[in-house]
Design an enzyme around this catalytic site. Sequence first.
Site, PDB file in Angstrom:
ATOM      1  N   ARG A  81     -13.121  -9.277  -3.499  1.00 26.05           N
ATOM      2  CA  ARG A  81     -12.702  -9.225  -2.201  1.00 26.05           C
ATOM      3  C   ARG A  81     -13.445  -9.776  -1.092  1.00 26.05           C
ATOM      4  O   ARG A  81     -12.601  -9.520  -0.290  1.00 26.05           O
ATOM      5  CB  ARG A  81     -13.034  -8.028  -2.060  1.00 26.05           C
ATOM      6  N   TYR A 117      -9.071   9.397   0.671  1.00 28.92           N
ATOM      7  CA  TYR A 117      -8.824   7.741   1.557  1.00 28.92           C
ATOM      8  C   TYR A 117      -7.449   7.173   1.291  1.00 28.92           C
ATOM      9  O   TYR A 117      -7.114   7.093   0.216  1.00 28.92           O
ATOM     10  CB  TYR A 117      -9.808   6.937   0.490  1.00 28.92           C
ATOM     11  N   ARG A 143      -0.376  -1.222  -4.908  1.00 23.07           N
ATOM     12  CA  ARG A 143      -1.760  -0.287  -5.363  1.00 23.07           C
ATOM     13  C   ARG A 143      -1.045   1.539  -4.755  1.00 23.07           C
ATOM     14  O   ARG A 143      -0.122   1.414  -3.632  1.00 23.07           O
ATOM     15  CB  ARG A 143      -3.137  -0.191  -3.191  1.00 23.07           C
ATOM     16  N   GLU A 178     -10.735  -1.081  -7.372  1.00 22.67           N
ATOM     17  CA  GLU A 178     -11.311  -1.936  -6.425  1.00 22.67           C
ATOM     18  C   GLU A 178     -12.775  -0.980  -6.221  1.00 22.67           C
ATOM     19  O   GLU A 178     -12.491   0.918  -6.019  1.00 22.67           O
ATOM     20  CB  GLU A 178     -10.460  -1.661  -5.252  1.00 22.67           C
ATOM     21  N   ASP A 230      -8.222   2.076  -5.177  1.00 21.47           N
ATOM     22  CA  ASP A 230      -8.582   1.658  -4.169  1.00 21.47           C
ATOM     23  C   ASP A 230     -10.059   2.918  -4.546  1.00 21.47           C
ATOM     24  O   ASP A 230      -9.451   4.108  -3.696  1.00 21.47           O
ATOM     25  CB  ASP A 230      -8.136   1.577  -2.846  1.00 21.47           C
ATOM     26  N   TRP A 246     -18.275   6.811   2.854  1.00 21.81           N
ATOM     27  CA  TRP A 246     -16.992   6.740   3.125  1.00 21.81           C
ATOM     28  C   TRP A 246     -16.620   5.676   2.552  1.00 21.81           C
ATOM     29  O   TRP A 246     -15.146   5.184   2.136  1.00 21.81           O
ATOM     30  CB  TRP A 246     -16.577   6.557   4.454  1.00 21.81           C
ATOM     31  N   HIS A 286     -12.775   3.362  -3.513  1.00 22.12           N
ATOM     32  CA  HIS A 286     -13.468   3.185  -1.831  1.00 22.12           C
ATOM     33  C   HIS A 286     -14.889   3.437  -2.162  1.00 22.12           C
ATOM     34  O   HIS A 286     -15.699   4.266  -1.036  1.00 22.12           O
ATOM     35  CB  HIS A 286     -12.703   3.626  -1.138  1.00 22.12           C
ATOM     36  N   GLU A 333     -15.648  -6.396  -0.386  1.00 24.92           N
ATOM     37  CA  GLU A 333     -14.763  -6.979   1.559  1.00 24.92           C
ATOM     38  C   GLU A 333     -15.537  -6.245   2.219  1.00 24.92           C
ATOM     39  O   GLU A 333     -15.445  -6.905   3.353  1.00 24.92           O
ATOM     40  CB  GLU A 333     -13.955  -5.566   1.296  1.00 24.92           C
ATOM     41  N   HIS A 371       0.783  -1.294   0.044  1.00 25.83           N
ATOM     42  CA  HIS A 371       0.291  -0.014  -0.237  1.00 25.83           C
ATOM     43  C   HIS A 371       0.912   1.205  -0.130  1.00 25.83           C
ATOM     44  O   HIS A 371       1.232   1.417   1.283  1.00 25.83           O
ATOM     45  CB  HIS A 371      -0.758  -0.182   0.963  1.00 25.83           C
ATOM     46  N   GLU A 428      -4.459  -9.095  -0.060  1.00 29.37           N
ATOM     47  CA  GLU A 428      -4.274  -7.500   0.054  1.00 29.37           C
ATOM     48  C   GLU A 428      -2.968  -7.837   1.322  1.00 29.37           C
ATOM     49  O   GLU A 428      -3.665  -9.024   2.523  1.00 29.37           O
ATOM     50  CB  GLU A 428      -5.315  -6.825   0.425  1.00 29.37           C
TER      51      GLU A 428
END
Length: 402
Positions: free
Chosen positions: A283, A160, A148, A236, A210, A402, A212, A262, A123, A339
């Site tokens: 995910r 984010y 990422r 993502e 991402d 968020w 998000h 996720e 990350h 991840e």
Amino acid sequence: MSTIERAEVFVASPGRNFVTLRITTSDGVTGLGDATLNGRELAVASYLRDHLVPLLIGRDPARIEDMWQYLYRGAYWRRGPVTMTAISAVDTALWDIKGKVAGLPVYQLLGGRSRDGVLVYGHASGTDVPSLLDDVARFRDLGYQAIRAQAAVPEIGGSYGVRKGAIYEPAAGSLPDEQPWSTEAYLNFAPGSLRAVRERFGFDFHLLHDVHHRLTPIEAARFGKEVEDCRLFWMEDPTPAENQDAFRLIRQHTTTPIATGEILNSIWDVQQLITEQLIDYVRTTVVHAGGITHLKRIFDLAALYHVRSGSHGATDLSPITLAAAVHLDLAIPNFGIQEYMAHADETMEVFRTNVHLEDGLLDTAEVPGLGVEYDEKAAERFPYDPRYLPVARRLDGSIHDW
């Protein structure tokens, strides 16, 4: 016949909050399960202590599938993150026990290895593009084959996924942090930041990003089309996944691969996404999608439709979940990527694991079960610390995803 003699729930905050289930059999074999739900930890702890633990005592720990059906189908109230996280903890602990009884790593019970190691992504982030590039260089030097990339959007003072310290941890404070958001500023900035990564480092590694849940379907379609020249491994969570038809619109406009799932908790939550091939990577994760038993069911469905795994693996998932994920990742044929974020030193004082990283790949030692130990005494030094995940507000003051 061995039976479940004891089930204990531990809540501790070694670096961050974790909920851990430990099941002990009448033969003295123990199994560990992760029950952490970031920002809602005590809800799962209560669900386990007050509702599930009394159901476990005296039952056969070897009957994993039956236990899963008993806890899921036997209850009138089904699904949802709290219920599925609690079931996940029980299921994962029972797989740990089964491996120890058999004297085999869990992945051997799942059919053995399909690969020599598990590809992970790191990350990289920055407060601006230059600092993002420096962080990407750091991960490249560490041997990561997939990275990422997230950078703060300058017009809104943040975004984010930007790490403030050594470890990214968004949950903080006694009340949620309210963060500003501008979709327009993000769409103007983010494609250029990803292009800058490719211009400096080229295409000999996987690049991920991402979104998000921040974009509408048509905004996500525009973004995916605009970054096609960056050849992303995936974008993502381009849009909230409650409306799965929304992903069809994105698909119609871009060939950028899509990953999501996720925050989804069951095979029914991802059924349309998978069977209609609206995503490329699912995910869902061990701890929030019903444990090893149910996550493998999701991945088996995904394999029929050329959808690969890409399980969530942030540090709000304990080393137990990471170990369980690695065992499953090693075994399934349609693995995509995992991840991975290194846990805090305090976390590793409480959880001792055999998972290790080398050249951008995770693997585990040949030990029975999941290969994780929980130090209850060490955990007592880290009491529960109430924290919330942030809330996003548009610049006009209204709430955003968020």
